[in-house]
Write a protein that holds these residues in place. Structure first.
Motif, PDB file in Angstrom:
ATOM      1  N   LEU A   1       0.789  -1.227  -0.109  1.00 42.57           N
ATOM      2  CA  LEU A   1      -0.168   0.022  -0.001  1.00 42.57           C
ATOM      3  C   LEU A   1       1.031   1.246   0.119  1.00 42.57           C
ATOM      4  N   ILE A   2       0.441   2.272  -0.731  1.00 45.33           N
ATOM      5  CA  ILE A   2       1.197   3.519  -0.838  1.00 45.33           C
ATOM      6  C   ILE A   2       0.274   4.628  -0.250  1.00 45.33           C
ATOM      7  N   LEU A   3       0.722   5.317   0.777  1.00 44.80           N
ATOM      8  CA  LEU A   3      -0.003   6.563   1.369  1.00 44.80           C
ATOM      9  C   LEU A   3       0.190   7.800   0.357  1.00 44.80           C
ATOM     10  N   VAL A   4      -0.614   8.256  -0.261  1.00 44.02           N
ATOM     11  CA  VAL A   4      -0.489   9.461  -1.362  1.00 44.02           C
ATOM     12  C   VAL A   4      -1.005  10.619  -1.027  1.00 44.02           C
ATOM     13  N   SER A   5      -0.276  11.733  -0.974  1.00 42.53           N
ATOM     14  CA  SER A   5      -1.113  13.022  -0.522  1.00 42.53           C
ATOM     15  C   SER A   5      -1.710  13.849  -1.770  1.00 42.53           C
TER      16      SER A   5
END
Length: 380
Positions: free
Chosen positions: A165-169
């Motif tokens: 999972l990637i946390l994207v702003s």
């Protein structure tokens, strides 16, 4: 102030030292670097099995509940051994954001898996134009039926090529430089519309650029309240900076040790070159910078988990500035004292030097943090 490690912290340090020493020789690192994954999945699993992946994560979320000093002990040894695993970006930075912004359901579903090493995370916050400014976000997120639609381009996502999972702003409101209107999303990199361009960084770890073309993220993929993610991004970046300072100190200590050993064994005019007074002076300068950087890394670790404040931000900026300057100085001096062999690919000093220099370009360079420190000093 007493900086003596507790019994538990000493055991933690001993565990990391033994693991890295037995599993991460320089020759093994080269094999991991050349592998398709770019790091050792087996070593990552060992970190999980020994509970080290759980150290930065709160007990309530299935972790060990370690402090900034505990993180320092781990990151110092990972830096000393040039470990390629994205521990900092997954376990400290991304997991910290998930803990701070996630709701009970999100934390319960994901953080125990992160703590065990089963799930690797990454953070995608940088953009081509942002230059360390977390509020300079041009990636957009539009509300649609059942969730959000993301479009934009993120760069240098450390560990993003292998993350589950990637946390994207992304910006859900306002113009590109507004501090309000920034949100954080949990992105499945296998989603339709996601493209990743993977590449090795010059200092060893692998990263990717992330292209988002109308990517759908369900409503439960939003972390926290829409538009209010920036304070958490800045706070958790502070914790990551403290971990990065510790990693740099580990690398500096090893670079210093390698240089000292070389001066003791390399002979010229029938004597070890370490007997030459001018080289002794240069080693003394290196040692002074190393001691200063170590002290600032300890300071950063001690305040990393404090409540957000201008004083905390000021001290973290000072720590990053001093550590980065010391890292560059020690890397340059170590190469100069070694001569040509210092830049030989087959010799681990060259890799330490590259890593120490490149650390100054992650999470803000020295100029960025000097300016931040000056602005915070004015407001004090």
């Amino acid at each position: 102030m007493d900086f003596t490690l507790s019994e538990e912290q000493q055991m933690l340090q001993d565990t990391v030292v033994r693991l890295a020493r037995d599993s991460y020789s320089f020759e093994q690192r080269e094999q991991f670097y050349r592998s398709e994954l770019g790091f050792s999945r087996a070593f990552w699993q060992q970190l999980g099995d020994l509970g080290l992946c759980s150290v930065p994560i709160a007990e309530a979320d299935g972790g060990y509940g370690g402090s900034g000093v505990d993180n320092l002990l781990i990151m110092t040894e990972l830096g000393r051994n040039l470990c390629l695993e994205p521990f900092l970006h997954s376990q400290i930075y991304a997991a910290g954001l998930l803990q701070q912004l996630g709701n009970d359901q999100q934390r319960d579903a994901l953080l125990p898996r992160v703590a065990s090493g089963e799930l690797q995370l990454a953070v995608a916050l940088e953009e081509g134009q942002s230059h360390y400014q977390l509020h300079d976000v041009q990636t957009r997120a539009e509300a649609v039926d059942g969730g959000w639609q993301l479009s934009g381009h993120k760069v240098v996502v450390i560990g993003g090529y292998s993350a589950g999972l990637i946390l994207v702003s992304a910006r859900t409101a306002g113009s590109p430089l507004d501090e309000q209107g920034i949100s954080l999303f949990l992105l499945d990199p296998a989603s339709t519309g996601v493209s990743r361009r993977d590449y090795p960084c010059i200092d060893g770890p692998r990263a990717c650029d992330l292209l988002l073309d109308n990517v759908f993220v369900a409503a439960d993929g939003l972390l926290g309240e829409p538009g209010n993610a920036l304070p958490a991004l800045r706070y958790q970046q502070g914790r990551a900076i403290a971990g990065q300072c510790a990693e740099a100190v580990g690398g500096m200590e090893e670079a210093f040790r390698l240089t000292l050993d070389y001066l003791k064994t390399r002979k010229q005019f029938g004597a070890p070159i370490g007997k030459f007074q001018v080289l002794q002076h240069r080693m003394a300068d290196m040692r002074g910078e190393l001691e200063l950087a170590s002290s600032m890394a300890i300071l950063a670790a001690c305040i990393a988990d404090e409540a957000d404040s201008e004083e905390r931000s000021r001290r973290l900026a000072a720590a990053k500035f001093i550590v980065v300057r010391a890292a560059r100085f020690i890397a340059e001096q170590a190469i100069q004292l070694h001569g040509g062999i210092g830049m030989t690919w087959e010799y681990n000093l060259a890799h330490h030097a590259k890593r120490l220099v490149m650390l100054s370009h992650q999470l803000g360079d020295d100029d960025h943090h000097l300016q931040a420190y000056a602005e915070l000093l004015k407001s004090a």
